[in-house]
Write a protein that holds these residues in place. Structure first.
Motif, PDB file in Angstrom:
ATOM      1  N   ILE A 110       3.018   8.276   0.015  1.00 26.77           N
ATOM      2  CA  ILE A 110       2.091   7.158   0.272  1.00 26.77           C
ATOM      3  C   ILE A 110       1.056   7.071  -0.847  1.00 26.77           C
ATOM      4  O   ILE A 110       0.795   6.000  -1.400  1.00 26.77           O
ATOM      5  CB  ILE A 110       1.375   7.316   1.638  1.00 26.77           C
ATOM      6  CG1 ILE A 110       2.378   7.264   2.789  1.00 26.77           C
ATOM      7  CG2 ILE A 110       0.308   6.230   1.814  1.00 26.77           C
ATOM      8  CD1 ILE A 110       1.768   7.559   4.160  1.00 26.77           C
ATOM      9  N   HIS A 111       0.458   8.216  -1.195  1.00 23.29           N
ATOM     10  CA  HIS A 111      -0.569   8.209  -2.242  1.00 23.29           C
ATOM     11  C   HIS A 111       0.043   7.930  -3.624  1.00 23.29           C
ATOM     12  O   HIS A 111      -0.558   7.218  -4.427  1.00 23.29           O
ATOM     13  CB  HIS A 111      -1.358   9.517  -2.219  1.00 23.29           C
ATOM     14  CG  HIS A 111      -2.381   9.571  -1.119  1.00 23.29           C
ATOM     15  ND1 HIS A 111      -3.349  10.542  -1.021  1.00 23.29           N
ATOM     16  CD2 HIS A 111      -2.596   8.750  -0.058  1.00 23.29           C
ATOM     17  CE1 HIS A 111      -4.111  10.325   0.039  1.00 23.29           C
ATOM     18  NE2 HIS A 111      -3.661   9.253   0.648  1.00 23.29           N
ATOM     19  N   ASP A 112       1.237   8.462  -3.894  1.00 21.02           N
ATOM     20  CA  ASP A 112       1.893   8.196  -5.190  1.00 21.02           C
ATOM     21  C   ASP A 112       2.160   6.714  -5.394  1.00 21.02           C
ATOM     22  O   ASP A 112       2.133   6.221  -6.529  1.00 21.02           O
ATOM     23  CB  ASP A 112       3.249   8.914  -5.274  1.00 21.02           C
ATOM     24  CG  ASP A 112       3.098  10.380  -5.656  1.00 21.02           C
ATOM     25  OD1 ASP A 112       1.957  10.858  -5.700  1.00 21.02           O
ATOM     26  OD2 ASP A 112       4.119  11.041  -5.907  1.00 21.02           O
ATOM     27  N   ASP A 113       2.450   5.999  -4.325  1.00 17.75           N
ATOM     28  CA  ASP A 113       2.816   4.577  -4.432  1.00 17.75           C
ATOM     29  C   ASP A 113       1.612   3.660  -4.614  1.00 17.75           C
ATOM     30  O   ASP A 113       1.787   2.483  -4.920  1.00 17.75           O
ATOM     31  CB  ASP A 113       3.580   4.146  -3.165  1.00 17.75           C
ATOM     32  CG  ASP A 113       4.988   4.706  -3.112  1.00 17.75           C
ATOM     33  OD1 ASP A 113       5.533   5.044  -4.183  1.00 17.75           O
ATOM     34  OD2 ASP A 113       5.552   4.794  -1.999  1.00 17.75           O
ATOM     35  N   LEU A 114       0.405   4.165  -4.414  1.00 18.35           N
ATOM     36  CA  LEU A 114      -0.810   3.319  -4.448  1.00 18.35           C
ATOM     37  C   LEU A 114      -0.962   2.594  -5.785  1.00 18.35           C
ATOM     38  O   LEU A 114      -0.510   3.088  -6.827  1.00 18.35           O
ATOM     39  CB  LEU A 114      -2.056   4.184  -4.194  1.00 18.35           C
ATOM     40  CG  LEU A 114      -2.265   4.670  -2.754  1.00 18.35           C
ATOM     41  CD1 LEU A 114      -3.354   5.747  -2.718  1.00 18.35           C
ATOM     42  CD2 LEU A 114      -2.646   3.515  -1.834  1.00 18.35           C
ATOM     43  N   PRO A 115      -1.620   1.429  -5.751  1.00 20.24           N
ATOM     44  CA  PRO A 115      -1.857   0.669  -6.988  1.00 20.24           C
ATOM     45  C   PRO A 115      -2.497   1.504  -8.096  1.00 20.24           C
ATOM     46  O   PRO A 115      -2.119   1.374  -9.262  1.00 20.24           O
ATOM     47  CB  PRO A 115      -2.806  -0.441  -6.529  1.00 20.24           C
ATOM     48  CG  PRO A 115      -2.467  -0.652  -5.095  1.00 20.24           C
ATOM     49  CD  PRO A 115      -2.112   0.706  -4.560  1.00 20.24           C
ATOM     50  N   ALA A 116      -3.425   2.387  -7.748  1.00 16.30           N
ATOM     51  CA  ALA A 116      -4.093   3.201  -8.776  1.00 16.30           C
ATOM     52  C   ALA A 116      -3.170   4.283  -9.332  1.00 16.30           C
ATOM     53  O   ALA A 116      -3.453   4.870 -10.378  1.00 16.30           O
ATOM     54  CB  ALA A 116      -5.348   3.857  -8.191  1.00 16.30           C
TER      55      ALA A 116
END
Lengths: 294, 294
Positions: free
Chosen positions: B82-88
């Motif tokens: 989930i965090h890897d996929d974030l825009p940032a």
């Protein structure tokens, strides 16, 4: 007993331990470890660790039995601040007068530094040292439950979803506070008591104390946001109101909020009546909550 | 033994347990719990839990002794996606053919759902049940250390910082893989073995097995990104190359990468030679890594 001197000494003990427990800023990946340390050492008042250590000693435990867990709690608190400040969340540029983590290290590293601090807390809590493994497991469960979707993160979600709605009732505001900030304070005090070897009755009294000061602390924070100056707070005064955040003064008025905070402090002191003079720091901390300026 | 049938049955056991352990999607805050469940049940192959359960049984433990920890590991894996996929971060719109978490729930909730899943893992790992508290503490430490700044998160930071640089050497690529993906696979296998009551020698053999298949798995993933079709992968084929990500085929060539993966599988099988037929699933999984299509 001089509370200010006590708090200064305790902050030093906690800071020194945090410095020891955290990877150094030169260890690879240096950007990550630098970012983690930046926010951990950005001037926090170490409220949660100080409470944990004091609770441990109040029930007769040794300070060092709770020191790793106290530092773990501060890491969790710090991770939550880093993530709260992100552009997708509160989008804050300053925290305690310093640029927020993502303003210095960039958004991606800030997200990962938060993740790593949360994880580091559990590395620390599960270290193989002296102490009863069953008590440690209980403390891990206590702290994790307080930090998760039924605790702090849940409170943050409801807080975020309530922002700008203008129609928040007292039940929702209470949910936000008991979860977003109250849960970690309760877990800090309870974990300290458990690690100090508290009896079931002592743990109950500690829980009542923690719940009372947790809410008092939040109400006092809301009041400070209205009454404090930007300089004292290290963030923009009146910022809660400006972004339409639900607060106690907005909902029940400034005077009623002050009265409620004072009542809660009395309840906290009452809960401590079963303890001897070793509870003096916890007593002074409770009284201090409604007097502080930042 | 039919590996496909085995994996299907194991996935069902893990899915059922995850469903039981996670808060329901209607429990408040519903957006948060819905978001957590969305990504946990987005079609993951449950590689890590399956490995943990198999390692536990290989050393003679019962499946149920490792089931909560296996689910905790899947929660940690899911939070990292989930965090890897974030825009940032990687800014991905699709994962396994489905819209990524932040595309469905928004960035703020996606960040918090990741935080909550990581925390939930430790809630689960510290549950008060049967089992040796000391072994549980050891497992918590193992899993936390593998997930933190010296493990998975560290690997993600170096991966992110290397992207587009074009000048990554084998040492850096190896750091990324052993940390970003290898650490969790190693922790899964070791945790299963510990919970199953492994001897020190058995744990050593399991660690060698895990390190070999962890790297083989990553090299195979890189090869798939070059050779697979978008339909098979559920993400854009060739996406690693397009964003200038360091991969084994880019660094040592496609054929040499395939040979290296095959060698690692042989090493993994060699490590398992100390175990009896109960290690059959682990053997078949190792062989399957270099044969799979997605």
């Amino acid at each position: 007993m001089d509370l200010k001197a006590y708090l200064t000494e305790r902050c030093q003990i906690v800071d020194e331990a945090l410095d020891r427990f955290l990877p150094t800023a030169t260890e690879l990946p240096a950007s990550l470890h630098g970012s983690m340390r930046y926010s951990v050492f950005a001037g926090g008042k170490r409220v949660r660790p100080v409470l944990m250590l004091a609770a441990c000693e109040t029930v007769g435990g040794e300070l060092k039995a709770a020191l790793p867990a106290a530092c773990a709690m501060e890491m969790i608190h710090t991770y939550s601040l880093i993530h709260d400040d992100l552009p997708a969340m509160d989008d804050d540029d300053f925290r305690r007068g310093n640029p927020t983590n993502h303003k210095v290290y960039g958004e991606a590293t800030a997200i990962l530094a938060g993740d790593a601090l949360l994880t580091e807390a559990f590395i620390l809590l599960s270290r193989d040292e002296t102490g009863d493994p069953a008590a440690k497991l209980k403390v891990i469960h206590e702290i994790a439950a307080a930090s998760g979707s039924r605790g702090m993160v849940g409170g943050q979600v409801v807080d975020m979803e309530s922002e700008g709605k203008g129609e928040i009732d007292l039940a929702t505001l209470s949910y936000i506070h008991t979860h977003k900030t109250g849960a970690l304070i309760r877990a800090s005090v309870r974990a300290g008591a458990i690690l100090g070897g508290a009896s079931a009755d002592q743990l109950k009294a500690m829980t009542r104390y923690a719940d009372a000061i947790g809410l008092a602390f939040q109400i006092a924070d809301d009041i400070l946001d209205v009454e404090g100056t930007t300089e004292e707070l290290g963030k923009d005064a009146g910022s809660d109101e400006a972004r339409g955040k639900a607060t106690y003064p907005a909902l029940m008025g400034l005077e009623a909020s002050k009265q409620r905070a004072a009542e809660l402090v009395d309840m906290a002191l009452e809960a401590l009546s079963v303890f001897d003079e070793k509870a003096e720091p916890l007593r002074l901390i409770a009284s201090y909550i409604v007097k502080r300026k930042s």
